[in-house]
Design an enzyme around this catalytic site. Structure first.
Site, PDB file in Angstrom:
ATOM      1  CB  THR A  18      -7.186  12.164   6.292  1.00 22.13           C
ATOM      2  OG1 THR A  18      -6.949  13.133   5.283  1.00 22.13           O
ATOM      3  CG2 THR A  18      -7.813  12.844   7.487  1.00 22.13           C
ATOM      4  CB  SER A 113     -14.042   5.666   5.668  1.00 22.25           C
ATOM      5  OG  SER A 113     -14.961   6.456   6.348  1.00 22.25           O
ATOM      6  CG  HIS A 114     -16.450   8.433   3.287  1.00 16.75           C
ATOM      7  ND1 HIS A 114     -15.361   8.387   4.119  1.00 16.75           N
ATOM      8  CD2 HIS A 114     -16.156   9.329   2.332  1.00 16.75           C
ATOM      9  CE1 HIS A 114     -14.444   9.238   3.683  1.00 16.75           C
ATOM     10  NE2 HIS A 114     -14.898   9.826   2.597  1.00 16.75           N
ATOM     11  CE  LYS A 126      -8.388   4.004  11.383  1.00 13.41           C
ATOM     12  NZ  LYS A 126      -9.290   5.020  11.962  1.00 13.41           N
ATOM     13  CG  ASP A 277     -18.774   5.851   7.899  1.00 15.36           C
ATOM     14  OD1 ASP A 277     -19.104   5.340   8.979  1.00 15.36           O
ATOM     15  OD2 ASP A 277     -17.597   6.184   7.638  1.00 15.36           O
ATOM     16  CG  ASP A 279     -15.154   3.199   8.988  1.00 19.31           C
ATOM     17  OD1 ASP A 279     -15.931   4.010   8.455  1.00 19.31           O
ATOM     18  OD2 ASP A 279     -14.111   3.551   9.561  1.00 19.31           O
ATOM     19  CG  ASP A 281     -15.487   6.268  11.261  1.00 20.13           C
ATOM     20  OD1 ASP A 281     -16.247   6.370  10.284  1.00 20.13           O
ATOM     21  OD2 ASP A 281     -14.237   6.305  11.165  1.00 20.13           O
ATOM     22  NE  ARG A 282     -16.573   9.986   7.145  1.00 16.54           N
ATOM     23  CZ  ARG A 282     -16.208  10.858   6.212  1.00 16.54           C
ATOM     24  NH1 ARG A 282     -17.127  11.501   5.522  1.00 16.54           N
ATOM     25  NH2 ARG A 282     -14.943  11.074   5.964  1.00 16.54           N
ATOM     26  CB  THR A 344      -8.858  17.503   8.682  1.00 15.59           C
ATOM     27  OG1 THR A 344      -9.581  18.722   8.524  1.00 15.59           O
ATOM     28  CG2 THR A 344      -9.686  16.347   8.183  1.00 15.59           C
ATOM     29  CD  GLU A 364     -15.537  18.833   7.590  1.00 16.84           C
ATOM     30  OE1 GLU A 364     -16.483  18.628   6.816  1.00 16.84           O
ATOM     31  OE2 GLU A 364     -14.438  18.253   7.524  1.00 16.84           O
ATOM     32  CE  LYS A 376     -15.001   9.909  11.167  1.00 20.47           C
ATOM     33  NZ  LYS A 376     -13.581   9.773  10.805  1.00 20.47           N
ATOM     34  NE  ARG A 496     -12.895  16.615   2.328  1.00 19.80           N
ATOM     35  CZ  ARG A 496     -13.519  15.652   1.664  1.00 19.80           C
ATOM     36  NH1 ARG A 496     -14.519  15.944   0.836  1.00 19.80           N
ATOM     37  NH2 ARG A 496     -13.147  14.393   1.790  1.00 19.80           N
TER      38      ARG A 496
HETATM   39  C1  G16 Z   1     -11.337  10.523   7.942  1.00 19.07           C
HETATM   40  C2  G16 Z   1     -10.724  11.081   9.185  1.00 19.07           C
HETATM   41  C3  G16 Z   1     -11.461  12.303   9.627  1.00 19.07           C
HETATM   42  C4  G16 Z   1     -11.549  13.309   8.500  1.00 19.07           C
HETATM   43  C5  G16 Z   1     -12.161  12.656   7.289  1.00 19.07           C
HETATM   44  C6  G16 Z   1     -12.169  13.549   6.068  1.00 19.07           C
HETATM   45  O1  G16 Z   1     -12.610  10.036   8.222  1.00 19.07           O
HETATM   46  O2  G16 Z   1     -10.724  10.157  10.244  1.00 19.07           O
HETATM   47  O3  G16 Z   1     -10.794  12.830  10.717  1.00 19.07           O
HETATM   48  O4  G16 Z   1     -12.297  14.411   8.886  1.00 19.07           O
HETATM   49  O5  G16 Z   1     -11.433  11.508   6.952  1.00 19.07           O
HETATM   50  O6  G16 Z   1     -10.870  13.761   5.685  1.00 19.07           O
HETATM   51  P1  G16 Z   1     -10.521  14.484   4.331  1.00 19.07           P
HETATM   52  O7  G16 Z   1     -11.212  15.812   4.405  1.00 19.07           O
HETATM   53  O8  G16 Z   1      -9.036  14.559   4.346  1.00 19.07           O
HETATM   54  O9  G16 Z   1     -11.092  13.654   3.208  1.00 19.07           O
HETATM   55  P2  G16 Z   1     -13.081   8.626   7.662  1.00 19.07           P
HETATM   56  O10 G16 Z   1     -14.504   8.509   8.133  1.00 19.07           O
HETATM   57  O11 G16 Z   1     -12.940   8.711   6.178  1.00 19.07           O
HETATM   58  O12 G16 Z   1     -12.161   7.644   8.272  1.00 19.07           O
END
Ligand code: G16
Length: 543
Positions: A18, A113-114, A126, A277, A279, A281-282, A344, A364, A376, A496
């Site tokens: 993603t 990320s998280h 990325k 989070d 990085d 962005d959340r 997504t 979400e 984000k 999910r």
């Molecule tokens: C990434 C993407 C988001 C996505 C999220 C969850 O966020 O940038 O657009 O909504 O993953 O993705 P999944 O449901 O496939 O785990 P982040 O904050 O992890 O970079």
């Protein structure tokens, strides 16, 4: 410049998910693995000779080593200049801003990320394009195709660059600028929001607390919230970025930010609590005594954005990912602006933002942002909330209840089943997909199915089509159920399940979310046999 060409055999598992390639640290540490992926990125691009690349990450374990490698490979492949955050640090939204502000060709953002960090934790790479946003699918597909056949990488042979001193260095013909990771971003925020109004609200006793989760936003929060807005320093928690996030999971949800949640629900709670989070962005937003789910937050920010200077002319449109609730759709309808429903992944918003088809986007998964960057942006969401509260002179609870009274409340929840066997997860999804056509008209527990499909998206700007983006079941009366497999995990699979139901009657707005969604939750189990197929009795995380 001394350049070495190293022969390699392809690594077959370098398919971006993603949001870039995410794997365990030891996977990235395998000889040639990181190099092969970075070289594959560059091999998939054209016309960057002499151009600028931005490089930075969330400070997690292995960040510094990969930055040195990226600098050497960028030099060997002909980039002319690299901008790198001091200490190797750049939050994802700050990196997006730097790419845009300095007209860079693109950027490498190092983050998972998280996901947790540390020697056995997760790492990620990325690629972002020149608009500052994540590479669209046609580029990530090309990168993946290249990883499957790559047979060499090129690397310049210069010593490690000192990442802890800002300044400009020459590394064998490559200009490396180590920049302050915070200043440009903080200045941008100051142009978007009414800092005077927020400062006065805080000086007047409005208490704000922020949990940086020992991740990248600590230095940003100290500069913006404490220095520029007057938040009490002791209310900015876990502000020191740590390579392993202090052993925690830098995911601002109700499980991993439970301490913040408990504080905000406690007796002497501050007026506003937030977290971001790994990085940056959340975002997580909690008012005194009230949690705001990200889908609602998107709707409320969109409905009130005109109160902030940057959006005073109104919005051009709103975009949300498909699993995000329909709360924002009602705002778009009232404002008379376009509403876009994308798969997504933030990368799907890029074209819409570039074309001026939307101003605010959200997901979400705790992501909200606008056309100020192409990622984000956690702190942006927090500042927009503060701007709105300052302009309205109301508490979070008042703003939320007023919103629900106007638009109705969309009850929403996501149930995650993490780390399940990949085969079981795929089996569940394919069995469900096989059933979809026969579902309309049938009952699932107490609900009747109206229609069901597998979500497919056609980008209105470039016409590209992305299929298999989640299975949707719509019920009579407006409830909806969505099933997807996460594309960001690094071990096993994560299922999910997204549930929502709209309630127009204000007398019913104070119900508990899980109770309000009980019929949809029961329908999910009935249609997908989650317990039986995953072997789990309950979700790992409920948000
Ligand atoms: C990434 C993407 C988001 C996505 C999220 C969850 O966020 O940038 O657009 O909504 O993953 O993705 P999944 O449901 O496939 O785990 P982040 O904050 O992890 O970079």
């Amino acid at each position: 410049m001394m350049i070495k060409t190293v022969e390699i055999t392809p690594f077959k598992d370098q398919k971006p998910g993603t949001s870039g390639l995410r794997k365990k640290v030891p996977v990235f540490q395998a000889p040639g693995y990181t190099e092969a992926f970075i070289q594959s990125i560059f091999d998939s691009l054209e016309g960057f000779k002499g151009e600028t690349l931005v490089v930075g990450g969330d400070g997690r374990y292995y960040n510094r080593e990969v930055i040195q490698t990226a600098l050497r490979i960028a030099a060997a492949n002909g980039f002319g200049r690299v901008l790198v955050g001091k200490g190797g640090i750049l939050s994802t939204p700050a990196a997006s801003h730097i790419i845009r502000k300095y007209g860079a060709y693109g950027g490498l953002i190092l983050s998972a990320s998280h996901n947790p960090g540390g020697p056995k934790g997760d790492f990620g790479i990325k690629y972002n394009v020149g608009n500052g946003g994540p590479a669209p699918e046609k580029i990530t597909d090309a990168i993946y195709a290249r990883t499957q056949e790559i047979d060499r990488y090129k690397i310049a042979l210069f010593n490690d660059v000192d990442l802890d001193k800002t300044g400009t260095f020459d590394a064998d013909g490559l200009t490396i600028e180590v920049i302050d990771p915070v200043a440009d971003y903080a200045d941008l925020m100051e142009t978007l929001f009414d800092f005077d109004a927020i400062r006065s609200m805080i000086a007047g006793g409005f208490k704000v607390t922020f949990d940086a989760m020992h991740a990248v936003t600590g230095p940003y929060a100290r500069e913006i919230l404490v220095k520029r807005l007057g938040v009490a320093p002791e209310l900015v928690l876990n502000a020191e970025p740590l390579e392993d996030f202090g052993g925690h999971h830098p995911d601002p949800n109700l499980v991993h930010a439970k301490a913040l949640y408990d504080t905000m629900m406690g007796e002497n709670a501050p007026d506003f609590g937030a977290a971001s989070d790994g990085d940056g962005d959340r975002n997580l937003i909690i008012g005194k005594g009230i949690f705001i789910n990200p889908s609602d937050s998107l709707a409320m920010l969109a409905a009130n954005a005109h109160l902030a200077p940057a959006y005073k002319e109104g919005l051009r449109g709103i975009a949300r990912s498909m699993p995000t609730s329909g709360a924002a759709d009602r705002v778009a309808e009232k404002l008379g602006v376009e509403l876009h429903e994308t798969p997504t992944g933030w990368k799907f918003f890029g074209n819409l933002l570039d074309a001026g088809r939307c101003t605010i986007c959200g997901e979400e998964s705790a992501g909200t942002g606008s056309d100020h960057v192409r990622e984000k942006d956690g702190l942006w969401a927090i500042l927009l909330w503060l701007n709105i509260l300052a302009a309205r002179g109301q508490s979070v609870k008042e703003v939320v209840h007023d919103h629900w009274a106007t638009y109705g409340r969309t009850f929403y929840s996501r149930h995650d089943y993490e780390g399940i066997e990949t085969d079981h997860a795929r089996g569940l999804m394919s069995a469900l997909e096989d059933k979809l056509d026969a579902l309309p008209g049938t009952s699932l527990d107490t609900l009747t199915v109206e229609r069901a499909d597998s979500f497919s998206y056609r980008d209105p700007i470039d016409g590209s089509v992305s299929s298999n983006q989640g299975l949707r079941i719509f019920f009579e009366g407006g409830a909806r159920l969505v099933f997807r497999l996460s594309g960001t995990g690094t071990s096993g699979a994560t299922l999910r399940v997204y549930m929502e139901r709209h309630e127009a009657d204000p007398a019913l707005h104070d119900q508990d979310t899980q109770e309000a969604l009980a019929p949809v939750i029961a329908a999910a189990e009935a249609v997908a046999e989650i317990r039986e197929r995953t072997g789990r009795n309950a979700p790992t995380v409920i948000t």
